[in-house]
Design a protein around this motif. Structure first.
Motif, mmCIF file in Angstrom:
data_model
loop_
_atom_site.group_PDB
_atom_site.id
_atom_site.type_symbol
_atom_site.label_atom_id
_atom_site.label_comp_id
_atom_site.label_asym_id
_atom_site.label_seq_id
_atom_site.Cartn_x
_atom_site.Cartn_y
_atom_site.Cartn_z
ATOM 1 N N ARG A 152 0.830 -1.206 0.000
ATOM 2 C CA ARG A 152 0.000 0.000 0.000
ATOM 3 C C ARG A 152 0.863 1.253 0.000
ATOM 4 N NH1 ARG A 152 -1.935 -2.490 4.268
ATOM 5 N NH2 ARG A 152 -1.512 -0.803 5.746
ATOM 6 N N VAL A 153 0.248 2.316 -0.496
ATOM 7 C CA VAL A 153 0.821 3.666 -0.391
ATOM 8 C C VAL A 153 -0.195 4.508 0.364
ATOM 9 C CG1 VAL A 153 1.722 5.660 -1.642
ATOM 10 C CG2 VAL A 153 1.981 3.362 -2.613
ATOM 11 N N GLU A 154 0.254 5.192 1.413
ATOM 12 C CA GLU A 154 -0.647 5.988 2.244
ATOM 13 C C GLU A 154 -0.082 7.382 2.441
ATOM 14 O OE1 GLU A 154 -2.369 2.272 4.973
ATOM 15 O OE2 GLU A 154 -1.004 3.751 5.858
ATOM 16 N N GLN A 211 -4.423 7.997 5.020
ATOM 17 C CA GLN A 211 -5.386 7.694 3.960
ATOM 18 C C GLN A 211 -4.697 6.857 2.883
ATOM 19 O OE1 GLN A 211 -7.674 11.150 2.537
ATOM 20 N NE2 GLN A 211 -6.653 12.362 4.128
ATOM 21 N N VAL A 212 -5.411 5.900 2.354
ATOM 22 C CA VAL A 212 -4.837 5.032 1.324
ATOM 23 C C VAL A 212 -4.818 5.759 -0.020
ATOM 24 C CG1 VAL A 212 -5.105 2.880 0.036
ATOM 25 C CG2 VAL A 212 -5.563 2.926 2.503
ATOM 26 N N VAL A 213 -3.651 5.832 -0.607
ATOM 27 C CA VAL A 213 -3.494 6.382 -1.951
ATOM 28 C C VAL A 213 -3.723 5.285 -2.987
ATOM 29 C CG1 VAL A 213 -1.852 7.420 -3.579
ATOM 30 C CG2 VAL A 213 -1.909 8.184 -1.194
ATOM 31 N N ILE A 216 2.938 4.296 -8.931
ATOM 32 C CA ILE A 216 2.487 3.379 -7.885
ATOM 33 C C ILE A 216 1.282 3.922 -7.115
ATOM 34 C CG2 ILE A 216 4.756 2.324 -7.601
ATOM 35 C CD1 ILE A 216 5.075 3.989 -5.031
ATOM 36 N N GLY A 217 0.784 5.096 -7.498
ATOM 37 C CA GLY A 217 -0.385 5.622 -6.814
ATOM 38 C C GLY A 217 -0.910 6.892 -7.457
ATOM 39 N N GLU A 218 -2.232 7.020 -7.490
ATOM 40 C CA GLU A 218 -2.895 8.230 -7.975
ATOM 41 C C GLU A 218 -4.250 8.324 -7.289
ATOM 42 O OE1 GLU A 218 -4.102 10.497 -12.156
ATOM 43 O OE2 GLU A 218 -3.538 8.377 -12.173
ATOM 44 N N ILE A 230 4.151 10.696 3.757
ATOM 45 C CA ILE A 230 3.668 9.579 2.962
ATOM 46 C C ILE A 230 4.388 8.334 3.477
ATOM 47 C CG2 ILE A 230 5.416 9.702 1.126
ATOM 48 C CD1 ILE A 230 3.154 9.131 -0.885
ATOM 49 N N ARG A 231 3.785 7.166 3.315
ATOM 50 C CA ARG A 231 4.477 5.950 3.722
ATOM 51 C C ARG A 231 4.174 4.808 2.771
ATOM 52 N NH1 ARG A 231 1.505 4.095 9.419
ATOM 53 N NH2 ARG A 231 -0.541 3.581 8.546
#
Length: 274
Positions: free
Chosen positions: A57-59, A71-73, A93-95, A106-107
């Motif tokens: 995940r990217v958050e 929050q989940v990205v 990897i995220g939008e 961010i994490r």
């Protein structure tokens, strides 16, 4: 009369066309009070066959409390070979759309499994001490504005992140992620070509005593691209990875936001064996 009608019809068509262009330029699909965050992954090179990292995940966080407000990205649940993301190659990897505001952190939540380093064709597991529980946290200070896209570049430095422990085969290699985050909107690049191609050159952008970007020249074309550099002046060091070639050091290379400074062709000297 036909002439007047023709002029009127052409004028009306032009007005409608201008109106359609203006209408198309508006962010009609954007949500009021929302902006977009993009997260792109890239890497500095390393002398391994592969460095594979599994991102669950990217958050992102806009709370002062680091333990809440995440929050989940995105949830890629995917393994990435970092060594494929060099020389200007990125992986999205995220939008996500976010409420406008300030997002300090961010994490990346990394899997405990499916991380490995390949050396001379042999696969070694990469142990991650705490990435799966708390995530790899980065201070990014991203400001999301309504109707705009904020693109975050994450430079996952494989060379500095992979460590050989010398312990049991199970813990032979560990991953301590070293990641540099930059806002793409305030960065530029340095590009060029290194000859001879056979030198297999490594190229570094240096500010003071810090190397801020590095890459290997393409082994088929000699082209290189150093990305994610903030506006300013850098020294560029070109080091051959094969014996028999000299190095080059270029000082005071200017980088401008949104542009690529072209160093054209950098010729490495051939050293004599005598």
């Amino acid at each position: 009369m036909k002439t007047l009608n023709s002029i009127f019809n052409k004028t009306l068509a032009a007005i409608l066309a201008i109106g359609m262009i203006a209408f198309a330029g508006c962010s009609i699909d954007s949500t009021p009070g929302m902006g977009t965050l993009e997260v792109k992954l890239h890497d500095a090179p390393a002398d391994y066959d592969e460095v594979n990292v599994f991102i669950e995940r990217v958050e992102v966080n806009n709370s002062e409390d680091e333990e809440s407000g995440w929050q989940v990205v995105s949830e890629p649940n995917q393994q990435y070979n970092l060594l494929e993301l060099t020389n200007g190659v990125f992986e999205m990897i995220g939008e996500v759309e976010l409420e406008e505001g300030f997002y300090p952190q961010i994490r990346l939540i990394l899997s405990r499994d499916n991380n490995n380093v390949v050396i001379d064709g042999e696969v070694h597991d990469l142990f991650i001490p705490s990435g799966a529980q708390t995530g790899v946290k980065l201070n990014v200070n991203a400001e999301i504005e309504e109707g705009f896209t904020y693109t975050l570049l994450l430079d996952f430095d494989a060379l500095r992140s992979v460590h050989k422990t010398g312990q049991s085969p199970v813990l032979d290699y560990i991953l301590k992620p070293v990641i540099r985050a930059t806002n793409e909107a305030v960065t530029g690049n340095i590009g060029g070509v290194v000859n001879p191609i056979e030198a297999r050159a490594a190229v570094f952008a240096i500010a003071g005593e810090d190397t801020l970007s590095s890459t290997y020249a393409n082994e088929e074309s000699g082209e290189f691209l150093l990305v994610g550099l903030e506006d300013g002046t850098y020294d560029v060091s070109v080091e051959p990875r094969e014996e028999g070639f000299g190095s080059e050091y270029l000082e005071n290379v200017e980088v401008t936001v949104g542009e690529t400074t072209d160093l054209e062709t950098i010729e490495l000297t051939t050293e004599s064996n005598e």
